[in-house]
Motif scaffolding. Structure first.
Motif, PDB file in Angstrom:
ATOM      1  N   ALA A   1       0.834  -1.201   0.000  1.00  0.00           N
ATOM      2  CA  ALA A   1       0.000   0.000   0.000  1.00  0.00           C
ATOM      3  C   ALA A   1       0.867   1.249   0.000  1.00  0.00           C
ATOM      4  CB  ALA A   1      -0.919  -0.008   1.217  1.00  0.00           C
ATOM      5  N   GLU A   2       1.932   1.211   0.781  1.00  0.00           N
ATOM      6  CA  GLU A   2       2.833   2.359   0.828  1.00  0.00           C
ATOM      7  C   GLU A   2       3.521   2.567  -0.512  1.00  0.00           C
ATOM      8  OE1 GLU A   2       5.439   1.537   4.030  1.00  0.00           O
ATOM      9  OE2 GLU A   2       3.928   1.867   5.600  1.00  0.00           O
ATOM     10  N   ASP A   3       3.914   1.459  -1.160  1.00  0.00           N
ATOM     11  CA  ASP A   3       4.561   1.564  -2.469  1.00  0.00           C
ATOM     12  C   ASP A   3       3.608   2.154  -3.506  1.00  0.00           C
ATOM     13  OD1 ASP A   3       6.851   0.503  -1.453  1.00  0.00           O
ATOM     14  OD2 ASP A   3       6.539  -1.520  -2.243  1.00  0.00           O
ATOM     15  N   GLN A   4       2.333   1.736  -3.425  1.00  0.00           N
ATOM     16  CA  GLN A   4       1.345   2.260  -4.367  1.00  0.00           C
ATOM     17  C   GLN A   4       1.156   3.753  -4.158  1.00  0.00           C
ATOM     18  OE1 GLN A   4      -2.632   0.696  -3.971  1.00  0.00           O
ATOM     19  NE2 GLN A   4      -3.162   1.241  -6.063  1.00  0.00           N
ATOM     20  N   THR A   5       1.032   4.170  -2.906  1.00  0.00           N
ATOM     21  CA  THR A   5       0.878   5.600  -2.603  1.00  0.00           C
ATOM     22  C   THR A   5       2.096   6.379  -3.058  1.00  0.00           C
ATOM     23  OG1 THR A   5      -0.547   5.139  -0.701  1.00  0.00           O
ATOM     24  CG2 THR A   5       0.560   7.273  -0.748  1.00  0.00           C
ATOM     25  N   SER A   6       3.278   5.816  -2.796  1.00  0.00           N
ATOM     26  CA  SER A   6       4.512   6.479  -3.215  1.00  0.00           C
ATOM     27  C   SER A   6       4.563   6.632  -4.731  1.00  0.00           C
ATOM     28  CB  SER A   6       5.713   5.674  -2.722  1.00  0.00           C
ATOM     29  OG  SER A   6       6.924   6.245  -3.167  1.00  0.00           O
ATOM     30  N   GLY A   7       4.095   5.601  -5.443  1.00  0.00           N
ATOM     31  CA  GLY A   7       4.087   5.679  -6.898  1.00  0.00           C
ATOM     32  C   GLY A   7       3.136   6.727  -7.420  1.00  0.00           C
ATOM     33  N   LEU A   8       1.978   6.856  -6.786  1.00  0.00           N
ATOM     34  CA  LEU A   8       1.013   7.891  -7.186  1.00  0.00           C
ATOM     35  C   LEU A   8       1.601   9.276  -6.971  1.00  0.00           C
ATOM     36  CD1 LEU A   8      -2.322   6.420  -5.747  1.00  0.00           C
ATOM     37  CD2 LEU A   8      -1.610   6.510  -8.152  1.00  0.00           C
ATOM     38  N   LEU A   9       2.255   9.465  -5.831  1.00  0.00           N
ATOM     39  CA  LEU A   9       2.850  10.769  -5.534  1.00  0.00           C
ATOM     40  C   LEU A   9       3.969  11.079  -6.521  1.00  0.00           C
ATOM     41  CD1 LEU A   9       3.070  13.274  -3.764  1.00  0.00           C
ATOM     42  CD2 LEU A   9       4.534  11.969  -2.195  1.00  0.00           C
ATOM     43  N   GLU A  10       4.787  10.089  -6.813  1.00  0.00           N
ATOM     44  CA  GLU A  10       5.882  10.283  -7.769  1.00  0.00           C
ATOM     45  C   GLU A  10       5.341  10.697  -9.135  1.00  0.00           C
ATOM     46  OE1 GLU A  10       9.461   7.662  -9.859  1.00  0.00           O
ATOM     47  OE2 GLU A  10       8.579   7.015  -7.949  1.00  0.00           O
ATOM     48  N   ASN A  11       4.291  10.037  -9.578  1.00  0.00           N
ATOM     49  CA  ASN A  11       3.688  10.383 -10.866  1.00  0.00           C
ATOM     50  C   ASN A  11       3.095  11.788 -10.841  1.00  0.00           C
ATOM     51  OD1 ASN A  11       2.627   9.593 -13.592  1.00  0.00           O
ATOM     52  ND2 ASN A  11       0.672   9.905 -12.544  1.00  0.00           N
ATOM     53  N   PHE A  12       2.482  12.143  -9.724  1.00  0.00           N
ATOM     54  CA  PHE A  12       1.867  13.460  -9.593  1.00  0.00           C
ATOM     55  C   PHE A  12       2.916  14.561  -9.646  1.00  0.00           C
ATOM     56  CE2 PHE A  12      -0.762  16.543  -6.927  1.00  0.00           C
ATOM     57  CZ  PHE A  12      -1.695  16.775  -7.925  1.00  0.00           C
ATOM     58  N   LEU A  13       4.104  14.286  -9.114  1.00  0.00           N
ATOM     59  CA  LEU A  13       5.166  15.284  -9.082  1.00  0.00           C
ATOM     60  C   LEU A  13       5.911  15.401 -10.414  1.00  0.00           C
ATOM     61  CD1 LEU A  13       6.679  14.525  -5.555  1.00  0.00           C
ATOM     62  CD2 LEU A  13       5.403  16.572  -6.219  1.00  0.00           C
ATOM     63  N   SER A  14       5.677  14.462 -11.310  1.00  0.00           N
ATOM     64  CA  SER A  14       6.383  14.496 -12.593  1.00  0.00           C
ATOM     65  C   SER A  14       6.102  15.791 -13.339  1.00  0.00           C
ATOM     66  CB  SER A  14       5.938  13.305 -13.447  1.00  0.00           C
ATOM     67  OG  SER A  14       6.505  13.368 -14.732  1.00  0.00           O
ATOM     68  N   GLY A  15       7.164  16.433 -13.796  1.00  0.00           N
ATOM     69  CA  GLY A  15       7.000  17.667 -14.546  1.00  0.00           C
ATOM     70  C   GLY A  15       6.694  18.873 -13.695  1.00  0.00           C
ATOM     71  N   TYR A  16       6.992  18.800 -12.404  1.00  0.00           N
ATOM     72  CA  TYR A  16       6.698  19.935 -11.532  1.00  0.00           C
ATOM     73  C   TYR A  16       7.467  21.182 -11.956  1.00  0.00           C
ATOM     74  CZ  TYR A  16      11.220  19.727  -9.048  1.00  0.00           C
ATOM     75  OH  TYR A  16      12.558  19.783  -8.721  1.00  0.00           O
ATOM     76  N   SER A  17       6.966  22.335 -11.517  1.00  0.00           N
ATOM     77  CA  SER A  17       7.665  23.601 -11.746  1.00  0.00           C
ATOM     78  C   SER A  17       7.942  24.254 -10.397  1.00  0.00           C
ATOM     79  CB  SER A  17       6.824  24.530 -12.628  1.00  0.00           C
ATOM     80  OG  SER A  17       5.551  24.767 -12.039  1.00  0.00           O
ATOM     81  N   ILE A  18       8.775  25.276 -10.426  1.00  0.00           N
ATOM     82  CA  ILE A  18       9.156  25.960  -9.197  1.00  0.00           C
ATOM     83  C   ILE A  18       9.320  27.444  -9.489  1.00  0.00           C
ATOM     84  CG2 ILE A  18      11.658  25.717  -9.484  1.00  0.00           C
ATOM     85  CD1 ILE A  18      11.724  24.919  -6.455  1.00  0.00           C
ATOM     86  N   GLU A  19       9.294  28.259  -8.449  1.00  0.00           N
ATOM     87  CA  GLU A  19       9.311  29.711  -8.606  1.00  0.00           C
ATOM     88  C   GLU A  19      10.521  30.307  -7.890  1.00  0.00           C
ATOM     89  OE1 GLU A  19       6.081  32.974  -7.167  1.00  0.00           O
ATOM     90  OE2 GLU A  19       5.474  31.540  -8.708  1.00  0.00           O
ATOM     91  N   VAL A  20      11.113  31.333  -8.520  1.00  0.00           N
ATOM     92  CA  VAL A  20      12.223  32.056  -7.900  1.00  0.00           C
ATOM     93  C   VAL A  20      12.004  33.553  -8.075  1.00  0.00           C
ATOM     94  CG1 VAL A  20      13.855  30.180  -8.395  1.00  0.00           C
ATOM     95  CG2 VAL A  20      13.679  32.112  -9.989  1.00  0.00           C
TER      96      VAL A  20
END
Length: 316
Positions: free
Chosen positions: A15-34
């Motif tokens: 279950a933890e691995d599945q949640t971790s995988g969902l989070l990893e996919n969600f973070l793909s292509g993230y942007s950041i601000e400066v």
């Protein structure tokens, strides 16, 4: 006698691995601000961010355009597409806007922008909102155009607490997206609860607004830092998450991390693939390095270029 098939209950690790995988996919292509000042403190963005990560450059009132362009140029040289802010209410007139656009294009190769009203309530000149800037035609040819979004409303736009003017503006931008070649999206203010974000995203769909949402999230930071920024930026009811945390002595000295918020959003998107949230945008209120390290630790290493933005759906 027939054979019975028993389904094993997933282990906690699975279950933890599945949640971790969902989070990893969600973070793909993230942007950041400066901002230029904080960018100057980073020796190398290549050491912190995945190649191709989009970096927004916030334009704080009073920052010289030369500093903004210099930061955009540096990011481009290091391989990061820059998306500078164009705050309507701090730009004096069309000539100044034309100068900014030309300098970004000619000196830094910029071809994307975040257009927003900006912090001041009184315009410095000709522009009050992003739509007026668009109507100048100066952004024709830009590949990506983003606009500000407010999941918890914005009293600068709707003083009565409704979202009537905000929705009217977003519908205008939806129609604009249907007549331009640019990829148009909404980048939101940060908040701290998933429920209002999900409700807002669903509301846009019911209103016929299909612009991809890049959800704003505060990176890891001390509690008092987040409360200070939340108050100055007009964060809505989700700020109660911070206020409740401040009452818990066991958590008071620990930095806030957006793990719970992003995990809940990631799980909801997995169950509802049509959710309009496409990417995550980080406000590194506790520092660029702290945010970048947190994202890396949570699997957000797979950057994707700005050209990979999902186009807005076309209405019929």
């Amino acid at each position: 006698m027939g054979l019975f098939s028993f389904r094993h209950k997933p282990s906690a690790t699975s279950a933890e691995d599945q949640t971790s995988g969902l989070l990893e996919n969600f973070l793909s292509g993230y942007s950041i601000e400066v901002i230029p000042r904080t960018a100057d403190q980073i020796e190398s963005f290549r050491d912190l961010l995945p190649a191709g990560t989009r970096v927004y450059i916030a334009h704080i009132e009073g920052t010289p355009i030369r500093d903004m362009v210099r930061t955009a140029r540096r990011l481009a040289d290091e391989g990061f597409p820059a998306m500078p802010h164009f705050p309507a209410r701090i730009i004096r007139d069309r000539a100044e806007l034309a100068e900014w656009v030309a300098r970004y294009r000619d000196e830094a190769g910029v071809e994307q922008a975040l257009l927003l009203g900006g912090g001041p309530t009184t315009p410095a000149g000709a522009f009050e909102d992003s739509m007026q800037m668009l109507e100048t035609g100066l952004f024709d040819g830009f590949r990506n155009l983003h606009f500000a979004g407010h999941p918890e409303s914005n009293r600068d736009i709707d003083p009565d607490g409704s979202d009537r003017m905000v929705m009217q503006s977003l519908k205008w931008k939806q129609k604009f997206s249907e007549r331009t070649d640019a990829r148009v999206a909404i980048t939101t203010q940060f908040c701290f609860e998933a429920a209002p974000v999900i409700a807002w995203a669903d509301r846009l769909t019911t209103e016929g607004i299909y612009l991809p949402i890049h959800i704003g999230v505060a990176g890891p930071a001390k509690l008092h830092t987040l409360i200070k920024y939340s108050m100055s930026c007009g964060v809505g009811p989700s700020m109660q998450v911070l206020q409740r945390r401040a009452k818990d002595v066991s958590k008071l000295l620990l930095p806030y991390e957006p793990t719970d918020l992003l995990t809940e959003l990631a799980e909801h998107r997995a169950q509802h693939p049509d959710l309009g949230i496409h990417q995550v945008h980080f406000f590194p209120l506790g520092g660029i390095r702290a945010t970048a390290n947190w994202v890396t630790e949570n699997g957000g290493c797979a950057g994707r270029p700005a050209s990979a933005d999902a186009p807005a759906k076309k209405t019929t």
